[in-house]
Design a protein around this motif. Structure first.
Motif, PDB file in Angstrom:
ATOM      1  N   ALA A  23       0.826  -1.211   0.000  1.00 15.25           N
ATOM      2  CA  ALA A  23       0.000   0.000   0.000  1.00 15.25           C
ATOM      3  C   ALA A  23       0.859   1.260   0.000  1.00 15.25           C
ATOM      4  CB  ALA A  23      -0.940  -0.003   1.199  1.00 15.25           C
ATOM      5  N   TRP A  24       2.014   1.197   0.627  1.00 14.19           N
ATOM      6  CA  TRP A  24       2.863   2.383   0.746  1.00 14.19           C
ATOM      7  C   TRP A  24       3.801   2.555  -0.441  1.00 14.19           C
ATOM      8  CZ3 TRP A  24       4.357   4.219   6.225  1.00 14.19           C
ATOM      9  CH2 TRP A  24       3.211   4.246   7.030  1.00 14.19           C
ATOM     10  N   ALA A  25       4.013   1.492  -1.222  1.00 13.57           N
ATOM     11  CA  ALA A  25       4.926   1.567  -2.374  1.00 13.57           C
ATOM     12  C   ALA A  25       4.443   2.637  -3.359  1.00 13.57           C
ATOM     13  CB  ALA A  25       5.002   0.209  -3.067  1.00 13.57           C
ATOM     14  N   GLY A  26       5.326   3.552  -3.687  1.00 12.22           N
ATOM     15  CA  GLY A  26       4.988   4.594  -4.637  1.00 12.22           C
ATOM     16  C   GLY A  26       4.072   5.672  -4.103  1.00 12.22           C
ATOM     17  N   LYS A  27       3.656   5.569  -2.857  1.00 12.69           N
ATOM     18  CA  LYS A  27       2.711   6.523  -2.278  1.00 12.69           C
ATOM     19  C   LYS A  27       3.347   7.311  -1.133  1.00 12.69           C
ATOM     20  CE  LYS A  27      -1.570   8.051  -1.665  1.00 12.69           C
ATOM     21  NZ  LYS A  27      -2.235   8.885  -2.621  1.00 12.69           N
ATOM     22  N   VAL A  28       4.136   6.640  -0.335  1.00 12.75           N
ATOM     23  CA  VAL A  28       4.762   7.244   0.839  1.00 12.75           C
ATOM     24  C   VAL A  28       6.267   7.304   0.579  1.00 12.75           C
ATOM     25  CG1 VAL A  28       5.112   7.007   3.335  1.00 12.75           C
ATOM     26  CG2 VAL A  28       2.940   6.326   2.321  1.00 12.75           C
ATOM     27  N   ARG A  80      -0.048   3.045  10.496  1.00 12.89           N
ATOM     28  CA  ARG A  80       0.109   2.307   9.247  1.00 12.89           C
ATOM     29  C   ARG A  80      -1.182   2.003   8.486  1.00 12.89           C
ATOM     30  NH1 ARG A  80       5.360   2.992   9.874  1.00 12.89           N
ATOM     31  NH2 ARG A  80       6.626   1.274  10.638  1.00 12.89           N
ATOM     32  N   MET A  81      -2.114   2.940   8.436  1.00 15.60           N
ATOM     33  CA  MET A  81      -3.303   2.706   7.630  1.00 15.60           C
ATOM     34  C   MET A  81      -2.912   2.757   6.157  1.00 15.60           C
ATOM     35  SD  MET A  81      -7.078   4.340   7.811  1.00 15.60           S
ATOM     36  CE  MET A  81      -7.006   5.775   6.782  1.00 15.60           C
ATOM     37  N   GLY A  82      -3.383   1.797   5.389  1.00 12.54           N
ATOM     38  CA  GLY A  82      -3.088   1.786   3.964  1.00 12.54           C
ATOM     39  C   GLY A  82      -4.036   0.899   3.191  1.00 12.54           C
ATOM     40  N   VAL A  83      -4.252   1.273   1.930  1.00 13.83           N
ATOM     41  CA  VAL A  83      -5.099   0.518   1.003  1.00 13.83           C
ATOM     42  C   VAL A  83      -4.294   0.301  -0.270  1.00 13.83           C
ATOM     43  CG1 VAL A  83      -7.213   0.613  -0.386  1.00 13.83           C
ATOM     44  CG2 VAL A  83      -7.242   1.435   1.966  1.00 13.83           C
ATOM     45  N   LEU A  84      -4.384  -0.872  -0.841  1.00 18.87           N
ATOM     46  CA  LEU A  84      -3.663  -1.192  -2.075  1.00 18.87           C
ATOM     47  C   LEU A  84      -4.031  -0.217  -3.194  1.00 18.87           C
ATOM     48  CD1 LEU A  84      -3.956  -5.099  -2.081  1.00 18.87           C
ATOM     49  CD2 LEU A  84      -2.002  -3.686  -1.362  1.00 18.87           C
ATOM     50  N   PRO A  85      -3.069   0.127  -4.049  1.00 13.92           N
ATOM     51  CA  PRO A  85      -3.299   1.123  -5.103  1.00 13.92           C
ATOM     52  C   PRO A  85      -4.527   0.854  -5.978  1.00 13.92           C
ATOM     53  CG  PRO A  85      -0.970   0.596  -4.990  1.00 13.92           C
ATOM     54  CD  PRO A  85      -1.680  -0.357  -4.052  1.00 13.92           C
ATOM     55  N   ALA A  86      -4.765  -0.374  -6.330  1.00 13.68           N
ATOM     56  CA  ALA A  86      -5.890  -0.702  -7.219  1.00 13.68           C
ATOM     57  C   ALA A  86      -7.250  -0.391  -6.595  1.00 13.68           C
ATOM     58  CB  ALA A  86      -5.830  -2.177  -7.616  1.00 13.68           C
TER      59      ALA A  86
END
Length: 159
Positions: A23-28, A80-86
């Motif tokens: 979820a954090w890849a490319g976002k954070v 660590r809240m996160g949602v997958l990019p899709a």
């Protein structure tokens, strides 16, 4: 789309670590410690606090965790809240936030806190919509000392 939020167990530690990194890849920012999340670290958090997993049509697509503050067990920090990019853009992360708010209320927690990185201003607006307020006087207890300190936001659950 069938959306379910379920409480995480120890057995979910690897899943949550994988979800967090994805979820954090490319976002954070790449300097964030979330990119190096481990199963062991997640398991420690789940045992000391708790977590939720967000499922869409039975597929895990997001997660969050919380920990009670060492100095005040009736104050939880959301981590660590996160949602997958899709799955972004459909406002499904609100289900995770609502779940921890309701769980905190049911558990008699006085306050929820979270940290927002300075490079993520849209998140401040998102959390403000859920009655979180900027608390400039507070420091985030899990801050990465190698990065600028994040802003802390808080929401009172009891008057």
């Amino acid at each position: 789309m069938n959306i379910v939020v379920r409480e995480a167990t120890d057995a979910d530690a690897k899943l949550i670590a994988d979800l967090t990194r994805a979820a954090w890849a490319g976002k954070v920012s790449v300097t964030s410690s979330g990119h190096r999340e481990t199963t062991v670290h997640v398991g420690e958090h789940l045992r000391a606090g708790g977590g939720f997993i967000l499922l869409v049509d039975e597929t895990p697509v997001g997660s969050l965790r919380w920990l009670p503050l060492d100095s005040a067990a009736d104050v939880w920090e959301i981590l660590r809240m996160g949602v997958l990019p899709a799955y972004r853009g459909s406002n499904i992360s609100q289900h995770l936030l609502e779940a921890v708010i309701h769980h905190g209320l049911a558990s008699g927690v006085e306050e929820l806190r979270l940290a927002v990185r300075l490079d993520q201003p849209k998140l401040r607006d998102f959390y403000a919509a859920y009655e979180f307020e900027l608390a400039e006087e507070l420091e985030y207890s899990h801050a990465n000392p190698l990065e600028p300190a994040p802003m802390v936001m808080r929401r009172a659950l009891r008057c």
